[in-house]
Design a protein around this motif. Structure first.
Motif, PDB file in Angstrom:
ATOM      1  N   ARG A   1       0.837  -1.197   0.000  1.00  0.00           N
ATOM      2  CA  ARG A   1       0.000   0.000   0.000  1.00  0.00           C
ATOM      3  C   ARG A   1       0.875   1.251   0.000  1.00  0.00           C
ATOM      4  O   ARG A   1       1.979   1.254   0.529  1.00  0.00           O
ATOM      5  CB  ARG A   1      -0.889   0.014   1.239  1.00  0.00           C
ATOM      6  CG  ARG A   1      -1.885  -1.125   1.229  1.00  0.00           C
ATOM      7  CD  ARG A   1      -2.758  -1.058   2.437  1.00  0.00           C
ATOM      8  NE  ARG A   1      -3.727  -2.154   2.403  1.00  0.00           N
ATOM      9  CZ  ARG A   1      -4.587  -2.386   3.360  1.00  0.00           C
ATOM     10  NH1 ARG A   1      -4.620  -1.626   4.438  1.00  0.00           N
ATOM     11  NH2 ARG A   1      -5.424  -3.394   3.266  1.00  0.00           N
ATOM     12  N   SER A   2       0.367   2.299  -0.551  1.00  0.00           N
ATOM     13  CA  SER A   2       1.151   3.529  -0.659  1.00  0.00           C
ATOM     14  C   SER A   2       1.407   4.174   0.697  1.00  0.00           C
ATOM     15  O   SER A   2       2.350   4.937   0.862  1.00  0.00           O
ATOM     16  CB  SER A   2       0.445   4.521  -1.579  1.00  0.00           C
ATOM     17  OG  SER A   2      -0.841   4.824  -1.056  1.00  0.00           O
ATOM     18  N   GLU A   3       0.581   3.860   1.712  1.00  0.00           N
ATOM     19  CA  GLU A   3       0.781   4.492   3.016  1.00  0.00           C
ATOM     20  C   GLU A   3       1.939   3.891   3.810  1.00  0.00           C
ATOM     21  O   GLU A   3       2.318   4.407   4.846  1.00  0.00           O
ATOM     22  CB  GLU A   3      -0.502   4.449   3.863  1.00  0.00           C
ATOM     23  CG  GLU A   3      -0.982   3.059   4.217  1.00  0.00           C
ATOM     24  CD  GLU A   3      -2.067   2.550   3.277  1.00  0.00           C
ATOM     25  OE1 GLU A   3      -2.817   1.678   3.719  1.00  0.00           O
ATOM     26  OE2 GLU A   3      -2.167   3.016   2.138  1.00  0.00           O
ATOM     27  N   TYR A   4       2.522   2.803   3.328  1.00  0.00           N
ATOM     28  CA  TYR A   4       3.680   2.232   4.005  1.00  0.00           C
ATOM     29  C   TYR A   4       4.916   3.030   3.617  1.00  0.00           C
ATOM     30  O   TYR A   4       5.345   3.014   2.481  1.00  0.00           O
ATOM     31  CB  TYR A   4       3.876   0.768   3.631  1.00  0.00           C
ATOM     32  CG  TYR A   4       2.773  -0.151   4.091  1.00  0.00           C
ATOM     33  CD1 TYR A   4       2.106   0.044   5.298  1.00  0.00           C
ATOM     34  CD2 TYR A   4       2.393  -1.235   3.317  1.00  0.00           C
ATOM     35  CE1 TYR A   4       1.109  -0.807   5.717  1.00  0.00           C
ATOM     36  CE2 TYR A   4       1.393  -2.101   3.732  1.00  0.00           C
ATOM     37  CZ  TYR A   4       0.758  -1.877   4.933  1.00  0.00           C
ATOM     38  OH  TYR A   4      -0.226  -2.728   5.343  1.00  0.00           O
ATOM     39  N   ASP A   5       5.499   3.713   4.572  1.00  0.00           N
ATOM     40  CA  ASP A   5       6.709   4.494   4.328  1.00  0.00           C
ATOM     41  C   ASP A   5       7.826   3.895   5.174  1.00  0.00           C
ATOM     42  O   ASP A   5       7.949   4.178   6.357  1.00  0.00           O
ATOM     43  CB  ASP A   5       6.493   5.965   4.681  1.00  0.00           C
ATOM     44  CG  ASP A   5       7.696   6.818   4.329  1.00  0.00           C
ATOM     45  OD1 ASP A   5       8.641   6.301   3.696  1.00  0.00           O
ATOM     46  OD2 ASP A   5       7.686   8.005   4.690  1.00  0.00           O
ATOM     47  N   PHE A   6       8.626   3.039   4.565  1.00  0.00           N
ATOM     48  CA  PHE A   6       9.672   2.345   5.300  1.00  0.00           C
ATOM     49  C   PHE A   6      10.790   3.282   5.755  1.00  0.00           C
ATOM     50  O   PHE A   6      11.535   2.947   6.668  1.00  0.00           O
ATOM     51  CB  PHE A   6      10.236   1.206   4.454  1.00  0.00           C
ATOM     52  CG  PHE A   6       9.227   0.111   4.231  1.00  0.00           C
ATOM     53  CD1 PHE A   6       8.824  -0.703   5.270  1.00  0.00           C
ATOM     54  CD2 PHE A   6       8.678  -0.095   2.979  1.00  0.00           C
ATOM     55  CE1 PHE A   6       7.895  -1.698   5.075  1.00  0.00           C
ATOM     56  CE2 PHE A   6       7.755  -1.098   2.762  1.00  0.00           C
ATOM     57  CZ  PHE A   6       7.356  -1.899   3.821  1.00  0.00           C
ATOM     58  N   ALA A   7      10.899   4.430   5.165  1.00  0.00           N
ATOM     59  CA  ALA A   7      11.922   5.385   5.581  1.00  0.00           C
ATOM     60  C   ALA A   7      11.636   5.921   6.973  1.00  0.00           C
ATOM     61  O   ALA A   7      12.550   6.311   7.703  1.00  0.00           O
ATOM     62  CB  ALA A   7      12.002   6.535   4.581  1.00  0.00           C
ATOM     63  N   GLN A   8      10.373   5.921   7.371  1.00  0.00           N
ATOM     64  CA  GLN A   8      10.011   6.433   8.690  1.00  0.00           C
ATOM     65  C   GLN A   8      10.039   5.356   9.771  1.00  0.00           C
ATOM     66  O   GLN A   8       9.910   5.658  10.941  1.00  0.00           O
ATOM     67  CB  GLN A   8       8.629   7.074   8.635  1.00  0.00           C
ATOM     68  CG  GLN A   8       8.597   8.328   7.790  1.00  0.00           C
ATOM     69  CD  GLN A   8       7.213   8.959   7.793  1.00  0.00           C
ATOM     70  OE1 GLN A   8       6.307   8.476   8.456  1.00  0.00           O
ATOM     71  NE2 GLN A   8       7.075  10.039   7.043  1.00  0.00           N
ATOM     72  N   MET A   9      10.189   4.121   9.391  1.00  0.00           N
ATOM     73  CA  MET A   9      10.254   3.042  10.378  1.00  0.00           C
ATOM     74  C   MET A   9      11.584   3.085  11.095  1.00  0.00           C
ATOM     75  O   MET A   9      12.627   3.258  10.488  1.00  0.00           O
ATOM     76  CB  MET A   9      10.062   1.689   9.713  1.00  0.00           C
ATOM     77  CG  MET A   9       8.683   1.446   9.216  1.00  0.00           C
ATOM     78  SD  MET A   9       8.563  -0.231   8.627  1.00  0.00           S
ATOM     79  CE  MET A   9       6.846  -0.527   8.874  1.00  0.00           C
ATOM     80  N   GLN A  10      11.538   2.887  12.404  1.00  0.00           N
ATOM     81  CA  GLN A  10      12.760   2.923  13.199  1.00  0.00           C
ATOM     82  C   GLN A  10      12.910   1.608  13.950  1.00  0.00           C
ATOM     83  O   GLN A  10      11.935   0.929  14.249  1.00  0.00           O
ATOM     84  CB  GLN A  10      12.717   4.081  14.184  1.00  0.00           C
ATOM     85  CG  GLN A  10      12.685   5.431  13.512  1.00  0.00           C
ATOM     86  CD  GLN A  10      12.617   6.559  14.530  1.00  0.00           C
ATOM     87  OE1 GLN A  10      12.710   6.323  15.715  1.00  0.00           O
ATOM     88  NE2 GLN A  10      12.466   7.772  14.046  1.00  0.00           N
TER      89      GLN A  10
END
Length: 81
Positions: A14-23
């Motif tokens: 899905r487009s709402e998954y932003d792996f760059a913001q995952m910590q």
């Protein structure tokens, strides 16, 4: 005729998954464990009922190994007539 898939590599995320913001994620955290391999065995339900844990299974297998070794003819001792 088979229907052709338009794009096999189409992104299903899905487009709402932003792996760059995952910590907190660590790349390759379990790679060494994976490379070393595993030795998992799936027991049938009746066997699993007889052996409730890994200790019981290991004890039974060690006993079986001892019995098997005793049953083999001793090739080191040769009789001469």
């Amino acid at each position: 005729m088979k229907k052709e898939v338009e794009n096999e590599m189409e992104d299903e995320l899905r487009s709402e998954y932003d792996f760059a913001q995952m910590q907190g994620g660590v790349r390759g955290k379990y790679v060494e464990r994976y490379r070393s391999g595993t030795n998992l065995v799936l027991l049938d339900p009746d066997v699993a009922q007889a052996f409730p844990d890994d200790v019981a299974v290991n004890e039974a297998l060690r006993l079986l190994m001892q019995i098997a070794q005793r049953q083999q003819p001793n090739t080191a001792v040769q009789r001469t007539e």
